[in-house]
Design an enzyme around this catalytic site. Sequence first.
Site, short mmCIF file in Angstrom:
data_model
loop_
_atom_site.label_atom_id
_atom_site.label_comp_id
_atom_site.label_asym_id
_atom_site.label_seq_id
_atom_site.Cartn_x
_atom_site.Cartn_y
_atom_site.Cartn_z
N GLU A 243 0.81 -1.14 0.09
CA GLU A 243 0.06 0.03 -0.05
C GLU A 243 0.81 1.23 0.06
O GLU A 243 0.60 2.20 -0.89
CB GLU A 243 -0.95 -0.04 1.12
CG GLU A 243 -1.81 1.14 1.24
CD GLU A 243 -2.68 1.18 2.51
OE1 GLU A 243 -3.38 2.45 2.82
OE2 GLU A 243 -2.75 0.45 3.29
N THR A 366 -0.41 8.71 8.00
CA THR A 366 0.01 10.08 7.69
C THR A 366 1.47 10.00 7.79
O THR A 366 2.13 9.07 8.51
CB THR A 366 -0.57 10.94 9.13
OG1 THR A 366 0.05 10.37 10.33
CG2 THR A 366 -2.15 10.96 9.09
#
Length: 390
Positions: A243, A366
């Site tokens: 990912e 993040t």
Amino acid sequence: MVDTYFNEEHRLFRESLSDFLQKEVVPHVDDWEKTGVIDRSIWNKFGEMGYFGLLYPEAYGGLDLDFFYTVILLEELQRVNSGGFAAAMWAHVYLAMTHLNAEGDERIKNEYLAPSIMGDKIGCLCITEPFGGSDVAGMRSSAVKMDDHYVLNGSKTFITNGFYSDYLVVSAKTQPELGNKGISIFLVDRDTPGVTATKLDKLGWRASDTAEIAFDNVKLPLENLMGEENKGFSYLMQHLDLERLVMGINAHARAEHALQYTMDYMKERTAFGKSLDTFQALRHTMVELTSEMEMCKSYNYIVANQLNQGIYSVKEATISKMMSTKMADKVIDGCLQMLGGYGYMEEYPLARMLRDSRLGRIGGGTSEILKEILAKIMIDKKSFAPVPQS
């Protein structure tokens, strides 16, 4: 660097894919951006062309090709200038379908993975929760095992394809007292009673549907458990390198696309009787931005080669996402500046690029979370190993 990893078959695939996207996608992108709805027919066309099956086994309709075909797919998707469309495609292929292939049993692979490869079913991956954000271990969703089923309760948010998908791959706690060692993964059909979704309004990625999803006493057959009970956290972590690298590749590709568009614009646009690309200050700025993009691109190809060889590359993929998404925002902001007032206008592509790019430093972990993960690896000498295959 490109010739190191791409052969003639790769080049021909890129040309064919580019032609397909220009014909089947680009003419519709503006409408999809306005409506937030991607025509269902395009999923079937992607499936017919084999684009959803590049990495997947031939037994389920896939092509089982090397990872650099995926790199090409990701790069070319960025060139249609719709981060939302690209996200809808890769979230289906490399988030939801990854788990079907890795943790799904034969029934799941035949009934869900094979139709997903053909574009007949669309999937989404549900991890993030309204109160959890990047804290996967702190999720509150629960799945209580009864006699012949599980009862799923909880909510997920910021889920790409969360509104229009046909099925959901959902993480929930089966033994909350065990923390991250009590998480399991389930397959949930969209039409299961108790599943509701609310579409979210976003700054960018406007073509894709992003949703908050609620599960209210959803009854799931025992066979919808994917993999082993309470091993869900390990399964989720297992695929993070893919990912993160996907998002890193997306970042260098959109930055490269922005640079190419901007340099073409600068050749045509004049000021004080000269084209913009003849002004030294602007030329040098573009050189710096291009150099930063090329460094990230080259690094991402190195990491892609590691994944292609089956090497578990959590550190390298984490660096890819952290640095490439930061670079992309800087590059696209700089490119927008080169267009002056036109860069701020919606009829020019940089405004959308800037909005779409900003999600890169948030989604999939993040930048702040990624820095802490890297600190554990680089400073605390913590190692991450792949989950043994059963």
